[in-house]
Design an enzyme around this catalytic site. Sequence first.
Site, mmCIF file in Angstrom:
data_model
loop_
_atom_site.group_PDB
_atom_site.id
_atom_site.type_symbol
_atom_site.label_atom_id
_atom_site.label_comp_id
_atom_site.label_asym_id
_atom_site.label_seq_id
_atom_site.Cartn_x
_atom_site.Cartn_y
_atom_site.Cartn_z
ATOM 1 N N GLY A 41 1.036 -1.395 0.002
ATOM 2 C CA GLY A 41 0.180 0.162 0.442
ATOM 3 C C GLY A 41 0.620 1.030 -0.128
ATOM 4 O O GLY A 41 0.640 2.821 0.283
ATOM 5 N N TYR A 53 34.793 9.549 28.201
ATOM 6 C CA TYR A 53 35.585 11.025 27.336
ATOM 7 C C TYR A 53 34.462 11.792 26.950
ATOM 8 O O TYR A 53 33.374 10.967 26.015
ATOM 9 C CB TYR A 53 36.522 10.229 26.524
ATOM 10 C CG TYR A 53 36.438 9.628 25.350
ATOM 11 C CD1 TYR A 53 35.948 10.892 24.075
ATOM 12 C CD2 TYR A 53 36.489 8.538 25.443
ATOM 13 C CE1 TYR A 53 35.662 10.170 23.182
ATOM 14 C CE2 TYR A 53 35.774 8.347 23.740
ATOM 15 C CZ TYR A 53 35.722 8.902 22.881
ATOM 16 O OH TYR A 53 36.057 7.755 21.549
ATOM 17 N N SER A 92 30.028 5.080 12.750
ATOM 18 C CA SER A 92 29.954 4.506 14.182
ATOM 19 C C SER A 92 31.513 5.577 15.102
ATOM 20 O O SER A 92 31.838 4.787 16.505
ATOM 21 C CB SER A 92 30.750 2.791 14.262
ATOM 22 O OG SER A 92 32.050 2.852 13.446
ATOM 23 N N GLY A 93 31.749 6.153 14.413
ATOM 24 C CA GLY A 93 32.217 7.424 14.673
ATOM 25 C C GLY A 93 34.259 7.279 14.526
ATOM 26 O O GLY A 93 34.691 8.002 15.565
ATOM 27 N N HIS A 95 41.425 13.669 12.907
ATOM 28 C CA HIS A 95 41.305 14.336 13.648
ATOM 29 C C HIS A 95 42.649 15.206 14.122
ATOM 30 O O HIS A 95 43.550 13.747 14.728
ATOM 31 C CB HIS A 95 39.988 14.466 14.336
ATOM 32 C CG HIS A 95 40.090 13.356 15.901
ATOM 33 N ND1 HIS A 95 41.007 14.307 16.777
ATOM 34 C CD2 HIS A 95 40.013 12.307 16.307
ATOM 35 C CE1 HIS A 95 41.230 12.538 17.430
ATOM 36 N NE2 HIS A 95 40.274 11.839 17.139
ATOM 37 N N CYS A 141 39.768 6.154 16.373
ATOM 38 C CA CYS A 141 39.962 7.241 15.753
ATOM 39 C C CYS A 141 41.049 7.250 14.937
ATOM 40 O O CYS A 141 42.483 6.639 15.370
ATOM 41 C CB CYS A 141 39.580 8.914 15.804
ATOM 42 S SG CYS A 141 37.832 8.868 15.652
ATOM 43 N N ASN A 192 44.263 8.896 14.446
ATOM 44 C CA ASN A 192 44.687 10.488 15.355
ATOM 45 C C ASN A 192 46.337 11.541 14.596
ATOM 46 O O ASN A 192 47.166 10.309 14.663
ATOM 47 C CB ASN A 192 45.161 10.262 16.162
ATOM 48 C CG ASN A 192 44.335 9.961 18.174
ATOM 49 O OD1 ASN A 192 44.402 9.716 19.026
ATOM 50 N ND2 ASN A 192 43.320 9.871 17.200
#
Length: 394
Positions: free
Chosen positions: A219, A301, A314-315, A319, A337, A339
């Site tokens: 539908g 953190y 997921s982060g 950076h 991450c 770094n």
Amino acid sequence: MACVALLAVLLLPACQAGAEATAAPTPDAAPLATARPVPAAVISTDPPLGARDVAPVTPLVVKAGNGDLTAVTVTAADGTPLPGTTSPDNRSWTASEPLAYGTSYAVQASARNVEGTPVEVSGSVGTVTPRTLAMPSVFPDEDTPVVGVGQPITVTFDEDVTDRAAVERALRVTTTPPVVGAWSWVGDRAVHYRPRDYWPARTHVVVDVDTYGVPMGDGVSGQADRHVEFDIGAKKVGVVDADELQLRLYVDDQLVKTMPTSLGKASSPTPSGTYVVMSQHRDYTMRSATYGVPADSPDGYETPVRYASRLSNSGIFVHGAPWSVGDQGRRNVSHGCLNVSVANAGWFYENFGRGDVVEVAGAGPRLQTWDGFGDWNTTWDQWLAGSALPQPAA
């Protein structure tokens, strides 16, 4: 001799009479042919008058047979006229706009035959009323005119799609130059398109999502169409191996910069695989709560950072991490991450962007396809298997 002449004279009228008797009669005029009646003009519509539950993308057409159309008026129940165009030969009229959902259209049409005898018809056509409508969104969109070679095309609906094949048939990607690619479903509401290999640099891409009026199952019908155009920029790829911890950045296959980096530590390893830059933030706050670890827990953190380029849902980011500069290029100490120093993060932020690629090798488990634009972490055969339509052999 006189007797012979006299005999000839006496016989002449009889010969002439015989000749006149055998000559074919000449009629005064040919018989008149019976005149055929001129057929009356006939008006038909497609869909036919009285039709109900018509798909709104079905073009409404009015046609005249044995004559010409003289007038066509199509009006929605609220009085709104439906525009249309008449063919140069006045034999057909075609609506120039799609029909609306759940609407009855009153049709009035007139025509005349070659003798000018008029005929008129009137009736109505009704369109389907879906249970609900699904609105598509497309990325890249109008705000992202240029993306990197790793950027998949995503079409996301705000309702579940059960007839995936019907939707996929309504999607079209046109590229200059031509590129081999395919759609693959990544859930009940999202379908992605990617090439077999990274996009060729400087490709122009046109995406047409023609889902208005398309029944999607259960539908649900398409609420709107979408048209998007964008360009692929230079080929920008970053490569890092967990054993070396040097992020090497290539532009059009030429090494332009090398950055020491630190990946995820043993308790939170960086997934290995191919990442695509999703978004960028000059200032960003990293929060462990985004993946379920409260800020006040021992491993929690909430840290402000500079020049954050997101690589996954997921982060995972590239950076600036001034606190780990001594570890960058030596050991893995991050929460997952990449770094790098603030200066290097700024360079990445300024020179890489949406759709550019970062390849991570030798780190944690494989990046999942659903985690950001993880589409490159499946084989081409696996990708084709996610399509709802038959695909040519790889």
